[in-house]
Write a protein that holds these residues in place. Structure first.
Motif, PDB file in Angstrom:
ATOM      1  N   VAL A 147      47.175  16.291  53.610  1.00 15.48           N
ATOM      2  CA  VAL A 147      48.516  16.882  53.609  1.00 15.48           C
ATOM      3  C   VAL A 147      48.423  18.348  53.216  1.00 15.48           C
ATOM      4  CG1 VAL A 147      50.825  16.812  52.569  1.00 15.48           C
ATOM      5  CG2 VAL A 147      49.570  14.676  52.973  1.00 15.48           C
ATOM      6  N   VAL A 148      49.161  19.196  53.945  1.00 15.18           N
ATOM      7  CA  VAL A 148      49.305  20.607  53.583  1.00 15.18           C
ATOM      8  C   VAL A 148      50.787  20.885  53.355  1.00 15.18           C
ATOM      9  CG1 VAL A 148      48.986  23.013  54.279  1.00 15.18           C
ATOM     10  CG2 VAL A 148      47.300  21.280  54.959  1.00 15.18           C
ATOM     11  N   VAL A 149      51.128  21.460  52.201  1.00 13.90           N
ATOM     12  CA  VAL A 149      52.506  21.888  51.932  1.00 13.90           C
ATOM     13  C   VAL A 149      52.500  23.409  51.869  1.00 13.90           C
ATOM     14  CG1 VAL A 149      54.492  21.766  50.400  1.00 13.90           C
ATOM     15  CG2 VAL A 149      52.959  19.792  50.610  1.00 13.90           C
ATOM     16  N   ASP A 150      53.276  24.047  52.735  1.00 13.00           N
ATOM     17  CA  ASP A 150      53.284  25.514  52.854  1.00 13.00           C
ATOM     18  C   ASP A 150      54.592  26.057  52.296  1.00 13.00           C
ATOM     19  OD1 ASP A 150      52.967  28.154  53.517  1.00 13.00           O
ATOM     20  OD2 ASP A 150      52.488  27.799  55.624  1.00 13.00           O
ATOM     21  N   LEU A 151      54.534  26.603  51.075  1.00  3.87           N
ATOM     22  CA  LEU A 151      55.728  27.178  50.461  1.00  3.87           C
ATOM     23  C   LEU A 151      56.057  28.554  51.028  1.00  3.87           C
ATOM     24  CD1 LEU A 151      55.304  26.226  46.680  1.00  3.87           C
ATOM     25  CD2 LEU A 151      56.404  24.950  48.531  1.00  3.87           C
ATOM     26  N   ALA A 152      55.115  29.161  51.735  1.00  8.39           N
ATOM     27  CA  ALA A 152      55.334  30.491  52.300  1.00  8.39           C
ATOM     28  C   ALA A 152      55.779  30.426  53.756  1.00  8.39           C
ATOM     29  CB  ALA A 152      54.045  31.320  52.188  1.00  8.39           C
ATOM     30  N   VAL A 153      56.182  29.256  54.216  1.00  5.65           N
ATOM     31  CA  VAL A 153      56.462  29.069  55.643  1.00  5.65           C
ATOM     32  C   VAL A 153      57.578  29.985  56.142  1.00  5.65           C
ATOM     33  CG1 VAL A 153      58.049  27.150  55.224  1.00  5.65           C
ATOM     34  CG2 VAL A 153      56.850  27.314  57.423  1.00  5.65           C
ATOM     35  N   ALA A 154      58.573  30.279  55.305  1.00  4.14           N
ATOM     36  CA  ALA A 154      59.685  31.128  55.739  1.00  4.14           C
ATOM     37  C   ALA A 154      59.261  32.577  55.907  1.00  4.14           C
ATOM     38  CB  ALA A 154      60.845  31.032  54.750  1.00  4.14           C
ATOM     39  N   ASP A 178      50.532  26.673  62.121  1.00  6.69           N
ATOM     40  CA  ASP A 178      51.284  25.563  62.715  1.00  6.69           C
ATOM     41  C   ASP A 178      52.361  24.946  61.824  1.00  6.69           C
ATOM     42  OD1 ASP A 178      49.713  25.886  64.977  1.00  6.69           O
ATOM     43  OD2 ASP A 178      48.333  24.260  64.468  1.00  6.69           O
ATOM     44  N   THR A 179      52.613  25.488  60.626  1.00  3.04           N
ATOM     45  CA  THR A 179      53.711  24.943  59.827  1.00  3.04           C
ATOM     46  C   THR A 179      55.043  25.457  60.368  1.00  3.04           C
ATOM     47  OG1 THR A 179      53.394  26.724  58.205  1.00  3.04           O
ATOM     48  CG2 THR A 179      52.377  24.601  57.715  1.00  3.04           C
ATOM     49  N   VAL A 180      56.070  24.631  60.203  1.00  7.56           N
ATOM     50  CA  VAL A 180      57.413  24.935  60.702  1.00  7.56           C
ATOM     51  C   VAL A 180      58.397  24.762  59.555  1.00  7.56           C
ATOM     52  CG1 VAL A 180      59.209  24.323  62.369  1.00  7.56           C
ATOM     53  CG2 VAL A 180      56.789  24.117  63.003  1.00  7.56           C
ATOM     54  N   PRO A 181      59.273  25.752  59.313  1.00  7.58           N
ATOM     55  CA  PRO A 181      60.215  25.633  58.196  1.00  7.58           C
ATOM     56  C   PRO A 181      61.038  24.350  58.251  1.00  7.58           C
ATOM     57  CG  PRO A 181      60.242  27.873  59.049  1.00  7.58           C
ATOM     58  CD  PRO A 181      59.400  27.064  60.000  1.00  7.58           C
ATOM     59  N   GLY A 182      61.040  23.616  57.143  1.00  9.46           N
ATOM     60  CA  GLY A 182      61.877  22.438  57.023  1.00  9.46           C
ATOM     61  C   GLY A 182      61.430  21.221  57.803  1.00  9.46           C
ATOM     62  N   ARG A 183      60.228  21.267  58.376  1.00  7.32           N
ATOM     63  CA  ARG A 183      59.761  20.136  59.187  1.00  7.32           C
ATOM     64  C   ARG A 183      58.375  19.696  58.752  1.00  7.32           C
ATOM     65  NH1 ARG A 183      59.924  21.464  65.353  1.00  7.32           N
ATOM     66  NH2 ARG A 183      58.809  19.481  65.300  1.00  7.32           N
ATOM     67  N   CYS A 198      50.095  25.664  49.569  1.00  4.86           N
ATOM     68  CA  CYS A 198      50.019  27.105  49.817  1.00  4.86           C
ATOM     69  C   CYS A 198      51.198  27.802  49.150  1.00  4.86           C
ATOM     70  CB  CYS A 198      50.054  27.385  51.311  1.00  4.86           C
ATOM     71  SG  CYS A 198      48.826  26.479  52.277  1.00  4.86           S
ATOM     72  N   THR A 199      50.906  28.756  48.265  1.00  7.54           N
ATOM     73  CA  THR A 199      51.980  29.442  47.533  1.00  7.54           C
ATOM     74  C   THR A 199      51.846  30.957  47.585  1.00  7.54           C
ATOM     75  OG1 THR A 199      50.871  29.625  45.372  1.00  7.54           O
ATOM     76  CG2 THR A 199      51.904  27.501  45.896  1.00  7.54           C
ATOM     77  N   ARG A 209      54.866  39.995  55.309  1.00  9.81           N
ATOM     78  CA  ARG A 209      54.552  38.706  55.907  1.00  9.81           C
ATOM     79  C   ARG A 209      53.501  38.005  55.054  1.00  9.81           C
ATOM     80  NH1 ARG A 209      55.211  36.325  60.844  1.00  9.81           N
ATOM     81  NH2 ARG A 209      53.607  34.807  61.466  1.00  9.81           N
ATOM     82  N   ALA A 210      53.660  36.718  54.873  1.00  7.54           N
ATOM     83  CA  ALA A 210      52.719  35.967  54.056  1.00  7.54           C
ATOM     84  C   ALA A 210      51.328  35.998  54.683  1.00  7.54           C
ATOM     85  CB  ALA A 210      53.187  34.521  53.920  1.00  7.54           C
ATOM     86  N   PRO A 211      50.277  36.116  53.875  1.00  2.72           N
ATOM     87  CA  PRO A 211      48.918  36.126  54.432  1.00  2.72           C
ATOM     88  C   PRO A 211      48.556  34.765  55.018  1.00  2.72           C
ATOM     89  CG  PRO A 211      48.837  36.023  52.038  1.00  2.72           C
ATOM     90  CD  PRO A 211      50.278  36.269  52.401  1.00  2.72           C
ATOM     91  N   ARG A 212      47.909  34.767  56.168  1.00  2.00           N
ATOM     92  CA  ARG A 212      47.474  33.526  56.805  1.00  2.00           C
ATOM     93  C   ARG A 212      46.132  33.117  56.186  1.00  2.00           C
ATOM     94  NH1 ARG A 212      48.992  31.218  61.477  1.00  2.00           N
ATOM     95  NH2 ARG A 212      51.039  31.763  60.604  1.00  2.00           N
ATOM     96  N   LEU A 213      46.154  32.071  55.393  1.00  2.00           N
ATOM     97  CA  LEU A 213      44.968  31.653  54.654  1.00  2.00           C
ATOM     98  C   LEU A 213      44.297  30.414  55.232  1.00  2.00           C
ATOM     99  CD1 LEU A 213      46.279  32.160  50.991  1.00  2.00           C
ATOM    100  CD2 LEU A 213      44.988  33.757  52.425  1.00  2.00           C
TER     101      LEU A 213
END
Length: 379
Positions: free
Chosen positions: A285-292, A299-304, A259-260, A267-271
C-alpha cells in the motif's frame, strides 16, 4: 465591538468548521460579536444549540446582513469570489486561503477592498506554534494515513506469536519527517510496525530515532539540502535522483509507503517512480499525502484508491476532513491564538510590525502586500 462571521464551508467535501463552541466562548469574552451560519458545525459534530449557548448569534447561510456587517470572516478554505464580494470594504478574511499564485484571490481582495491573512504563510517561529494551522492539520493527516494503510494492507502491522507460528511485523517506509511524517512514524510504531524514514535533511535523524524508527541516511552529496524558516528547502534534481535510487531497494521490501514530502508553493517532488512501483510486492500500500500538489508517487489520484498491479495507491488529500471534530477543534484554537493579540480592549487592530501578522497578511484594505506569493512574476 468586532463582528465575526463563521460561514458554512462551501468547498465540496470540506467537513471542518472555523470555530467551535469553545472558541466562540473565547471570542465573546474578548468583546466580539459572533455570527454563525446555521449548520456550519454540524458536519464536524458541533450543533447549533451548543454555539448559541456560548453566545453566538445564528443566521441563515448566505444572510446578506451578516456578510455585509462582518468585520472578520473566519473560514477554513477560501470562499468563492462572489461570496467575498458580499463582505464590506475593509473586512478581514482569515483562513487557509491557498495563496500561492492565486490571482483569483488577489483580484477578489483588490476589488472588494479586503484584508486577508493566509495561515499557510505564518512564520514558523516558536511564538507562532499555537497558531500554526499547517502543523495541526498535518498532524492529523499523518495519523490518519497510517490507519488508511493498515486498513488496506493484506497483512498485520504488529509481530504476533500464535499457535500457528510467528507473524512478522509489517515494514513501513515513510518519506518525509515533517509534522505529518513524524506523526505517521509514531502511529505506525504504536501499531507495531517496523518503520524506516527517508528525509533529505540529516538533522531530523535524532527526531526519527527518538520515536523508535530507523533513519535512512541520505545520499552522500555536496548539495544536501537543509531547511529554511522551518520548511524543507527544494532539493536539487541530482540529489533527488540519488535518493530515489536509494529508496528503490527499501520499497521493494516494504509493505507500506507513506509519502509526506511537500515544499510550500511548489509542485511536490516525485519520489516514487513507475519503476519503483514495479518492484513493490502485490498487496503493498502507498498513501500519498502530497497528491494534491502533484504527488510524491506516480499514478496516485486525489481522493481515490488505484490498484496498480496489486499495489494499492491511496490519494490521501484532505485527510483532516475525515477527522473533522478534532481537526476543527485544533484549527479553531489556531485562529484564537493568532487573533487574540489583535483584539485588545474589544477593538480589532492589525499590527503590521508584528512578524506573525506581517508574514501572513497578504492584503490590507485591498492593497496587496504579498504579491510575491499571490501573483509571482506579475509586472
Amino acid at each position: 465591538m468586532p463582528r465575526l462571521l463563521i460561514p458554512v464551508e462551501a468547498t465540496p467535501g470540506e467537513t471542518r468548521v472555523s470555530a467551535t463552541p469553545e472558541t466562540v466562548k473565547t471570542f465573546v469574552s474578548l468583546g466580539c460579536n459572533v455570527c454563525l451560519e446555521r449548520g456550519a458545525g454540524t458536519p464536524a459534530g458541533y450543533l447549533d444549540a451548543a454555539y448559541a449557548d456560548q453566545g453566538a448569534d445564528l443566521v441563515s447561510p448566505g444572510d446578506a446582513d451578516a456578510w455585509s456587517g462582518a468585520d472578520v470572516l473566519l473560514c477554513v478554505q477560501t470562499p468563492s469570489s462572489d461570496a467575498l464580494g458580499r463582505l464590506r470594504r475593509g473586512a478581514l478574511v482569515v483562513g487557509l486561503l491557498e495563496p500561492y499564485a492565486n490571482e483569483a484571490l488577489s483580484a477578489a481582495l483588490e476589488r472588494g477592498g479586503l484584508s486577508a491573512m493566509a495561515l499557510e504563510l505564518l512564520p514558523r517561529i516558536s511564538r507562532a506554534q499555537a497558531a500554526d494551522a499547517l502543523s495541526s492539520q498535518a498532524n492529523i493527516a499523518g495519523y490518519k494515513s497510517v490507519l488508511l494503510a493498515s486498513g488496506a494492507l493484506d497483512r498485520y502491522f504488529p509481530m504476533l506469536m500464535t499457535a500457528a507460528g510467528t507473524v512478522q511485523p509489517a515494514k513501513v517506509v515513510i518519506l518525509g519527517a515533517g509534522v505529518a511524517g513524524l506523526q505517521a512514524v509514531a502511529t505506525a510504531r504504536r501499531l507495531g510496525a517496523v518503520v524506516y524514514v527517508s528525509d533529505i535533511r540529516p538533522a531530523v535523524k535524532e527526531q526519527v530515532e527518538s520515536l523508535g524508527a530507523r533513519f535512512i541516511d541520505p545520499p552522500e552529496m555536496d548539495d544536501k539540502p537543509a531547511e529554511s524558516g522551518g520548511y524543507a528547502k527544494q532539493a536539487s534534481d541530482a540529489f533527488l535522483a540519488a535518493q530515489r535510487q536509494q529508496l528503490s531497494d527499501q520499497l521493494a521490501e516494504a509493505d507500506v509507503a507513506i509519502c509526506t514530502a511537500q515544499v510550500p508553493g511548489r509542485r511536490a517532488p516525485r519520489l516514487i517512480s513507475e519503476d519503483m512501483l514495479d518492484r513493490m510486492r502485490p498487496g503493498a500500500v502507498v498513501v500519498d499525502l502530497a497528491v494534491a500538489q502533484g504527488g510524491n508517487c506516480a499514478d496516485t489520484v486525489p481522493g481515490r484508491t488505484v490498484d496498480r498491479n496489486g499495489v494499492k495507491l491511496i490519494g490521501g488529500n484532505d485527510l483532516p476532513c475525515t477527522v473533522a471534530n478534532h481537526a476543527s477543534a485544533l484549527y479553531a484554537r489556531n485562529l484564537v491564538a493568532l487573533l487574540k493579540p489583535t483584539l485588545a480592549d474589544g477593538v480589532l487592530t492589525l499590527d503590521t510590525e508584528d512578524e506573525l501578522i506581517a508574514g501572513c497578511l497578504v492584503a490590507q484594505d485591498g492593497g496587496i502586500r504579498r504579491g510575491d506569493v499571490l501573483t509571482p512574476g506579475a509586472k
